[in-house]
Design an enzyme around this catalytic site. Structure first.
Site: not given
Length: 332
Positions: A56, A218
C-alpha cells in the site's frame, strides 16, 4: 505478470532497505524486526505508530518523520505485521509520554495491535489505540468485521502526528484521533485488479468494459460490478454515498482527498478531483484543503478512492502544521 523484483520472499525487506538508502536522514530500520523508525526518535512526546500489510506504499513507512508517524510496522504483502514487530517498534521510539496505535480495521491488524498494546501496558508503557473504519462501501468484507479502514488513515496520521509533535498528552491525541475518525468517510473503485508478487497473477478479473465500485485496498469485492461510465458519473456515484453517510451538510468545510490506487495516471486523478469539486460545490460544501496523488495504494491497481474529512479550525491548523516524511512534506 511482470514485476521488478529479485526474489519473491525478499520483496518487502529489499524495498525497506531501499527506503532507508533513499531517506536515511528521515528514517532508519529497526535492527531486529521489520520496522521503519523515525531517524531522530525517541522524542519526549507521544509516539504515534501505525502499520499493516505491505503493498500500500507509501502507507505506512512513507509517512514516518517529523509531524506524522514515529514508527511503522510493515507486514508481508497484504498481511498483518506481528505483535512482536509492533512491540519492538514502540519500545524503540517511545519517549516516555505514551504510545498511540492507529489501526486500520482489518481483523489481523486489530488483533495483533491489541496484543502489542497489552504487552506494552504490561511493561508499564502507557498505550492507547484507535481503529480507523472510514470506508462507506460495505459493512463487512473478507478481511473485516465492520467497515474497512482506508484513505482516512492518511489524513488521520497527518493530523494526529501534528498534535503529538506539539506536545499534547496521550489522552488528547487519542481524542482528536477519534474525532477525525468520526468525521471522515471514503469510498474507492477499481478499473483493474492487482497482482500479489507471490501469486503472480491478478487477484480478480474485470472485463474491458467493467469497473468495480466500492473495492477494498486488498482487492476485496465492492458494492457492485458495473459497465464503464464517464469519470464524472463514477465520481458522482461515489461522492453521493460519502456525503449522505456522515452526512455532510451545506456550509461544511472539508478536506477532499483523491487517492490513486497505484496504477492511475496523475492526469486522471486531477480530472477526478475537478469533478469532485464540481459535485461538492453543487451541494454547498466548501473544499478548504485537498490532497491528490498516490498515498494508499493497492500495488499496481488502476482506480481511485475519494475521502472527505469534515474540518474545523483545530483540524485545519493541524493539517497545515509542518510535516517532513519521505512521502508527505510541507512547511519545514
Amino acid at each position: 505478470m511482470k514485476k521488478l523484483i529479485n526474489k519473491v520472499d525478499d520483496v518487502v525487506v529489499e524495498s525497506l532497505a531501499g527506503m532507508q538508502a533513499a531517506h536515511g536522514d528521515l528514517v532508519r530500520l529497526h535492527p531486529s524486526v521489520k520496522g521503519v523508525l523515525r531517524a531522530d526518535a525517541p522524542n519526549p512526546k507521544v509516539a504515534v505508530i501505525s502499520g499493516g500489510g505491505s503493498g500500500h506504499e507509501p502507507l505506512h513507512g512513507g509517512f514516518v518523520g517529523f509531524g506524522m508517524l514515529d514508527a511503522a510496522c510493515p507486514g508481508e504483502v497484504f498481511t498483518s505485521p506481528t505483535p512482536d514487530q509492533m512491540l519492538e517498534a514502540a519500545k524503540a521510539v517511545q519517549g516516555g509520554k505514551g504510545v498511540l496505535f492507529i489501526v486500520k480495521n482489518y481483523t489481523g491488524d486489530v488483533m495483533n495491535f491489541q496484543m502489542a498494546a497489552d504487552m506494552l501496558a504490561a511493561e508499564g508503557i502507557p498505550v492507547a489505540q484507535v481503529v480507523v473504519n472510514d470506508d462507506v462501501a460495505v459493512q463487512d468484507s473478507l478481511y473485516t468485521a465492520g467497515r474497512r479502514g482506508v484513505g482516512g488513515t492518511v489524513l488521520i496520521e497527518k493530523i494526529v502526528g501534528a498534535l503529538a509533535e506539539l506536545g499534547a498528552p496521550l489522552e488528547e491525541v487519542k481524542q482528536v484521533c477519534e474525532k477525525c475518525n468520526a468525521q471522515v468517510r471514503s469510498m474507492g473503485m477499481a478499473l483493474t485488479s492487482c497482482a500479489v508478487p507471490a501469486a503472480g497473477k491478478p487477484t480478480f478479473e474485470l472485463g474491458e468494459d467493467e469497473f468495480e465500485l466500492g473495492i477494498g485496498i486488498h482487492g476485496e469485492p465492492g458494492r457492485q460490478r458495473l459497465k464503464m461510465k464517464t469519470a464524472r458519473e463514477i465520481v458522482e456515484s461515489m461522492a453521493e454515498v460519502i456525503v449522505n453517510d456522515l452526512p455532510f451538510q451545506k456550509g461544511d468545510e472539508v478536506l477532499a482527498f483523491v487517492n490513486g490506487m497505484g496504477g492511475t495516471p496523475l492526469m486522471e486523478l486531477y480530472l477526478v478531483y475537478n469533478d469532485l469539486v464540481r459535485f461538492l460545490n453543487g451541494k454547498g460544501i466548501q473544499v478548504a484543503r485537498n490532497l491528490v496523488g498516490n498515498y494508499i495504494t493497492s500495488l499496481e491497481m488502476q482506480g481511485c478512492s475519494i475521502t472527505l474529512l469534515k474540518l474545523d479550525s483545530q483540524l485545519k491548523a493541524l493539517w497545515d502544521y509542518p510535516v517532513h516524511t519521505p512521502a508527505l512534506r510541507w512547511g519545514k
